[in-house]
Scaffold this motif. Structure first.
Motif, PDB file in Angstrom:
ATOM      1  N   UNK A 186       0.813  -1.223   0.000  1.00  0.00           N
ATOM      2  CA  UNK A 186       0.000   0.000   0.000  1.00  0.00           C
ATOM      3  C   UNK A 186       0.842   1.266   0.000  1.00  0.00           C
ATOM      4  N   UNK A 187       2.157   1.117   0.076  1.00  0.00           N
ATOM      5  CA  UNK A 187       3.024   2.289   0.261  1.00  0.00           C
ATOM      6  C   UNK A 187       2.930   3.273  -0.892  1.00  0.00           C
ATOM      7  N   UNK A 188       2.860   2.785  -2.109  1.00  0.00           N
ATOM      8  CA  UNK A 188       2.817   3.676  -3.264  1.00  0.00           C
ATOM      9  C   UNK A 188       1.501   4.449  -3.301  1.00  0.00           C
ATOM     10  N   UNK A 189       0.391   3.738  -3.132  1.00  0.00           N
ATOM     11  CA  UNK A 189      -0.925   4.382  -3.112  1.00  0.00           C
ATOM     12  C   UNK A 189      -1.024   5.395  -1.986  1.00  0.00           C
ATOM     13  N   UNK A 190      -0.440   5.067  -0.848  1.00  0.00           N
ATOM     14  CA  UNK A 190      -0.560   5.915   0.336  1.00  0.00           C
ATOM     15  C   UNK A 190       0.357   7.130   0.308  1.00  0.00           C
ATOM     16  N   UNK A 191       1.303   7.152  -0.612  1.00  0.00           N
ATOM     17  CA  UNK A 191       2.245   8.257  -0.663  1.00  0.00           C
ATOM     18  C   UNK A 191       3.272   8.191   0.447  1.00  0.00           C
TER      19      UNK A 191
END
Length: 206
Positions: free
Chosen positions: A142-147
């Protein structure tokens, strides 16, 4: 106070999941640093960072966390090619200050959880490091989506190997100094992050 603090912990994470599912990620995700500060508040007052050795260990683990992340970001030699986004709070030379807090929190709570099930040093160190890597696996989804942070080519296997080795060293230090803390708070702090990461992963993939 303890019960209210735990309930509020779950409420803010549940609210964030619901809000993101409804399309309000631009409102909730930038608030992530405040959530981490709240986790730190729970660590200090409920987990109980109430001794000199705990304070020193927490500080050391923070510095180690920031140090390995600096090496990782600027050399790509530990975790792969990645950089931090805008939703992990203020940065110095590309490294969020709160990432050190996160490393320290995770080490403390996973060590206490591991000690609930195992007694030998090897078992505690292995289990504690595995818990940290397990949570990291879901956060990587989820790191990319979450910024939070962005990998150039995704998180490879070497990322998890390095995570495990560094985590094992921190747990070995924790075992050496007989780190203890509130097990109930540790379960909640770990569980809420794991469920949030898993829940958000489901939301962004359906």
């Amino acid at each position: 106070m303890k019960l209210a603090a735990i309930i509020f912990l779950w409420i803010i994470h549940a609210a964030a999941l619901i809000g993101i599912a409804l399309g309000y990620e631009d409102f909730f995700l930038p608030k992530s640093p405040f959530t981490l500060v709240y986790l730190f508040f729970l660590m200090v007052f409920l987990f109980k960072i109430d001794s000199r050795i705990k304070l020193i260990l927490f500080g050391v683990f923070m510095v180690v966390g920031i140090g390995v992340e600096w090496i990782g970001v600027h050399t790509g030699s530990l975790f792969g090619d990645y950089y931090y986004g805008k939703n992990f709070g203020p940065k110095i030379d590309g490294i969020p200050l709160l990432i050190g807090v996160n490393w320290a929190i995770l080490t403390f709570i996973t060590h206490v959880i591991a000690r609930q099930f195992f007694k030998s040093a090897i078992a505690v160190i292995t289990a504690g490091a595995a818990l940290m890597v397990g949570l990291d696996f879901f956060l990587e989804q989820i790191c990319d989506f979450s910024g939070f942070w962005h990998f150039e080519n995704g998180a490879g296997w070497f990322n998890y190997v390095c995570w495990f080795i560094i985590a094992a060293v921190l747990h070995a230090i924790s075992f050496k100094f007989k780190l203890k803390g509130n097990a109930l708070i540790s379960y909640h702090l770990y569980g809420v992050q794991l469920i949030f990461a898993l829940g958000l992963w489901i939301i962004i993939t359906i």
